[in-house]
Design a protein around this motif. Sequence first.
Motif, PDB file in Angstrom:
ATOM      1  N   THR A  57     -43.044   4.876  43.960  1.00 43.10           N
ATOM      2  CA  THR A  57     -43.401   5.694  43.686  1.00 43.10           C
ATOM      3  C   THR A  57     -44.120   6.138  42.339  1.00 43.10           C
ATOM      4  OG1 THR A  57     -43.557   6.941  45.205  1.00 43.10           O
ATOM      5  CG2 THR A  57     -45.122   8.325  43.650  1.00 43.10           C
ATOM      6  N   VAL A  58     -45.183   4.856  41.896  1.00 45.68           N
ATOM      7  CA  VAL A  58     -45.689   4.661  40.210  1.00 45.68           C
ATOM      8  C   VAL A  58     -45.948   6.488  40.107  1.00 45.68           C
ATOM      9  CG1 VAL A  58     -46.415   3.953  38.246  1.00 45.68           C
ATOM     10  CG2 VAL A  58     -46.068   2.881  39.630  1.00 45.68           C
ATOM     11  N   THR A  59     -45.834   7.283  38.817  1.00 42.14           N
ATOM     12  CA  THR A  59     -46.112   8.820  38.299  1.00 42.14           C
ATOM     13  C   THR A  59     -46.375   8.602  37.439  1.00 42.14           C
ATOM     14  OG1 THR A  59     -43.870   8.787  37.213  1.00 42.14           O
ATOM     15  CG2 THR A  59     -44.264   9.821  39.752  1.00 42.14           C
ATOM     16  N   HIS A  60     -46.941   7.714  36.270  1.00 42.80           N
ATOM     17  CA  HIS A  60     -47.428   7.762  35.417  1.00 42.80           C
ATOM     18  C   HIS A  60     -48.087   6.397  34.771  1.00 42.80           C
ATOM     19  CE1 HIS A  60     -44.268  11.426  34.664  1.00 42.80           C
ATOM     20  NE2 HIS A  60     -45.357  11.272  34.159  1.00 42.80           N
ATOM     21  N   ARG A  61     -48.759   6.366  33.677  1.00 44.44           N
ATOM     22  CA  ARG A  61     -48.966   4.672  33.315  1.00 44.44           C
ATOM     23  C   ARG A  61     -48.022   4.301  32.409  1.00 44.44           C
ATOM     24  NH1 ARG A  61     -53.884   7.079  34.304  1.00 44.44           N
ATOM     25  NH2 ARG A  61     -55.872   5.619  34.981  1.00 44.44           N
ATOM     26  N   PHE A  62     -47.482   3.484  32.191  1.00 44.02           N
ATOM     27  CA  PHE A  62     -46.820   3.176  31.132  1.00 44.02           C
ATOM     28  C   PHE A  62     -45.084   3.541  31.754  1.00 44.02           C
ATOM     29  CE2 PHE A  62     -50.433   2.952  28.187  1.00 44.02           C
ATOM     30  CZ  PHE A  62     -50.258   1.067  28.410  1.00 44.02           C
ATOM     31  N   GLN A  63     -44.979   3.350  33.037  1.00 42.95           N
ATOM     32  CA  GLN A  63     -43.193   4.124  33.565  1.00 42.95           C
ATOM     33  C   GLN A  63     -42.712   3.432  33.154  1.00 42.95           C
ATOM     34  OE1 GLN A  63     -44.353   6.023  36.741  1.00 42.95           O
ATOM     35  NE2 GLN A  63     -42.470   6.878  35.870  1.00 42.95           N
ATOM     36  N   TYR A  64     -41.854   4.548  32.426  1.00 49.26           N
ATOM     37  CA  TYR A  64     -40.750   3.926  31.756  1.00 49.26           C
ATOM     38  C   TYR A  64     -39.418   3.754  32.801  1.00 49.26           C
ATOM     39  CZ  TYR A  64     -36.677   3.469  28.226  1.00 49.26           C
ATOM     40  OH  TYR A  64     -35.563   3.150  27.546  1.00 49.26           O
ATOM     41  N   LEU A 168     -47.270   9.574  28.027  1.00 47.46           N
ATOM     42  CA  LEU A 168     -45.896   8.905  27.748  1.00 47.46           C
ATOM     43  C   LEU A 168     -45.289  10.226  27.233  1.00 47.46           C
ATOM     44  CD1 LEU A 168     -46.846   6.054  24.605  1.00 47.46           C
ATOM     45  CD2 LEU A 168     -46.655   5.386  27.328  1.00 47.46           C
ATOM     46  N   LEU A 169     -45.873  11.352  26.443  1.00 45.83           N
ATOM     47  CA  LEU A 169     -44.500  12.178  25.596  1.00 45.83           C
ATOM     48  C   LEU A 169     -43.848  13.266  27.287  1.00 45.83           C
ATOM     49  CD1 LEU A 169     -47.166  13.602  23.356  1.00 45.83           C
ATOM     50  CD2 LEU A 169     -44.534  12.329  22.964  1.00 45.83           C
ATOM     51  N   GLU A 170     -44.573  13.279  29.029  1.00 47.66           N
ATOM     52  CA  GLU A 170     -43.818  13.630  30.213  1.00 47.66           C
ATOM     53  C   GLU A 170     -42.956  12.443  30.204  1.00 47.66           C
ATOM     54  OE1 GLU A 170     -47.814  14.192  32.091  1.00 47.66           O
ATOM     55  OE2 GLU A 170     -48.226  15.839  30.907  1.00 47.66           O
ATOM     56  N   GLN A 171     -42.520  11.661  29.310  1.00 48.79           N
ATOM     57  CA  GLN A 171     -40.838  10.727  30.386  1.00 48.79           C
ATOM     58  C   GLN A 171     -39.730  11.262  29.731  1.00 48.79           C
ATOM     59  OE1 GLN A 171     -42.273   6.848  32.581  1.00 48.79           O
ATOM     60  NE2 GLN A 171     -44.083   7.667  31.194  1.00 48.79           N
ATOM     61  N   PRO A 172     -39.562  12.150  29.832  1.00 47.16           N
ATOM     62  CA  PRO A 172     -38.163  12.075  28.651  1.00 47.16           C
ATOM     63  C   PRO A 172     -36.955  11.247  27.833  1.00 47.16           C
ATOM     64  CG  PRO A 172     -38.474  14.114  30.579  1.00 47.16           C
ATOM     65  CD  PRO A 172     -39.250  12.839  31.009  1.00 47.16           C
ATOM     66  N   LEU A 173     -36.704  10.634  29.860  1.00 47.22           N
ATOM     67  CA  LEU A 173     -36.586   9.688  28.981  1.00 47.22           C
ATOM     68  C   LEU A 173     -37.193   8.291  27.623  1.00 47.22           C
ATOM     69  CD1 LEU A 173     -34.225   8.756  32.481  1.00 47.22           C
ATOM     70  CD2 LEU A 173     -33.308  10.117  30.686  1.00 47.22           C
ATOM     71  N   LEU A 174     -38.205   7.733  28.639  1.00 45.18           N
ATOM     72  CA  LEU A 174     -38.929   7.134  27.262  1.00 45.18           C
ATOM     73  C   LEU A 174     -38.372   7.416  26.184  1.00 45.18           C
ATOM     74  CD1 LEU A 174     -40.675   4.580  26.574  1.00 45.18           C
ATOM     75  CD2 LEU A 174     -42.567   6.578  27.063  1.00 45.18           C
ATOM     76  N   VAL A 175     -39.345   9.109  26.023  1.00 46.70           N
ATOM     77  CA  VAL A 175     -38.997   9.892  24.425  1.00 46.70           C
ATOM     78  C   VAL A 175     -37.181   9.694  24.513  1.00 46.70           C
ATOM     79  CG1 VAL A 175     -39.133  11.747  23.023  1.00 46.70           C
ATOM     80  CG2 VAL A 175     -40.721  11.136  25.237  1.00 46.70           C
ATOM     81  N   ARG A 176     -36.083  10.016  24.331  1.00 47.91           N
ATOM     82  CA  ARG A 176     -35.259  10.028  24.250  1.00 47.91           C
ATOM     83  C   ARG A 176     -34.720   8.795  23.673  1.00 47.91           C
ATOM     84  NH1 ARG A 176     -30.352   8.814  28.839  1.00 47.91           N
ATOM     85  NH2 ARG A 176     -31.723   6.882  28.338  1.00 47.91           N
ATOM     86  N   ASP A 177     -34.987   7.382  24.051  1.00 47.68           N
ATOM     87  CA  ASP A 177     -35.304   5.886  23.970  1.00 47.68           C
ATOM     88  C   ASP A 177     -35.646   6.024  22.527  1.00 47.68           C
ATOM     89  OD1 ASP A 177     -32.698   6.194  25.605  1.00 47.68           O
ATOM     90  OD2 ASP A 177     -33.687   4.765  27.194  1.00 47.68           O
ATOM     91  N   HIS A 178     -36.914   6.693  22.376  1.00 46.23           N
ATOM     92  CA  HIS A 178     -38.013   6.287  21.455  1.00 46.23           C
ATOM     93  C   HIS A 178     -38.577   7.047  20.909  1.00 46.23           C
ATOM     94  CE1 HIS A 178     -37.434   1.740  22.701  1.00 46.23           C
ATOM     95  NE2 HIS A 178     -37.884   2.554  24.020  1.00 46.23           N
ATOM     96  N   PRO A 179     -37.273   8.428  19.957  1.00 45.65           N
ATOM     97  CA  PRO A 179     -37.852   8.840  19.347  1.00 45.65           C
ATOM     98  C   PRO A 179     -38.911   9.368  18.142  1.00 45.65           C
ATOM     99  CG  PRO A 179     -35.521   8.796  18.774  1.00 45.65           C
ATOM    100  CD  PRO A 179     -35.808   7.868  19.456  1.00 45.65           C
TER     101      PRO A 179
END
Length: 324
Positions: A57-64, A168-179
């Motif tokens: 299930t894809v939940t976001h554009r630019f799924q991380y 993008l900001l709603e993806q915690p792991l993406l923000v963690r890895d790319h603050p």
Amino acid sequence: MTAPAPARRPILVTGLPRSGTSWTGKMLAAGGEAVYVNEPLNPQHPPGRCPGVLRATVTHRFQYICDDNAADWLPAFRDTVALRYRFLPELRANRSPYDLARLLRYGTSFTLGRLTRRRALLDDPFAVLSAGWFAARLGCTVIALERDPVSFVASWQRLGWTVYFHELLEQPLLVRDHPELLGLRALVGSQDRVLKAATLWRVTHGILARTPGIHLVRYEDLAADPVRSFQRLYGLAGLSWSAAAERRVRRACTGPADRGFAWPGLSWTGFTARGFAWSGLSRTAFRPMDSRLAVERAARGLTPAEVSRIRELTAAGSVRPGSR
């Protein structure tokens, strides 16, 4: 564990939307050694949300996707790159006449591709922020396209596109890895489409520049000399550069862009002045063109002041072709 040889690896072509991924993917599939799979991570149906192609299930554009959330993604993509089509999940989810025609096309191409030992070729701009994971965990040969920022922003402006940074900001792991993405909060809700598109280019460039195991390729280099450039990409991907591949690339990239174009199993007609239209059962944006004209007309629709502004906004980086 030894990595598979290039000639056995699945291929991912990625980069921001309107960076030439569909064109590049189709040209790499022209030699007949790969099965083209269009945008499994696109949250829009079609081309995405097709569980026969990708049972996740894809939940976001630019799924991380990274190791910390790969429990569902890894088995799903292993099926995709192994060309195992899931007929029953697709039938349960999508039953319109178009969906059934798409099921028949993809089901057939996956099955024949697997039986003839072809490789999966994923064309997916929405995988751009996860390119490193595809290279490291799926063993993909990753070709990441980057377009000149002025050309990129101009294309988005002509289409009326914008980016919603909350995805993008709603993806915690993406923000963690790319603050550094936390700085995008100030642009959530902004109506300044030039600023937002230029910022998306800049942050994506920074992420790709730090990503190991991928091949960075300039769209403009491909467009300026498509035959030689695609011959090089075939070598990088472990594909055979044949007379048929060269003929198809030459015809698709150096001819007039105002005629119909035949491809095995598909056709494109009715080109639009806006330069973008979904076509065929794959729902790809690829259309035949004189690629050199695409470079010459790159900034059309922008004022000189907008061009200067985009250059200033993206001055922190420009692509350096090669492997990372």
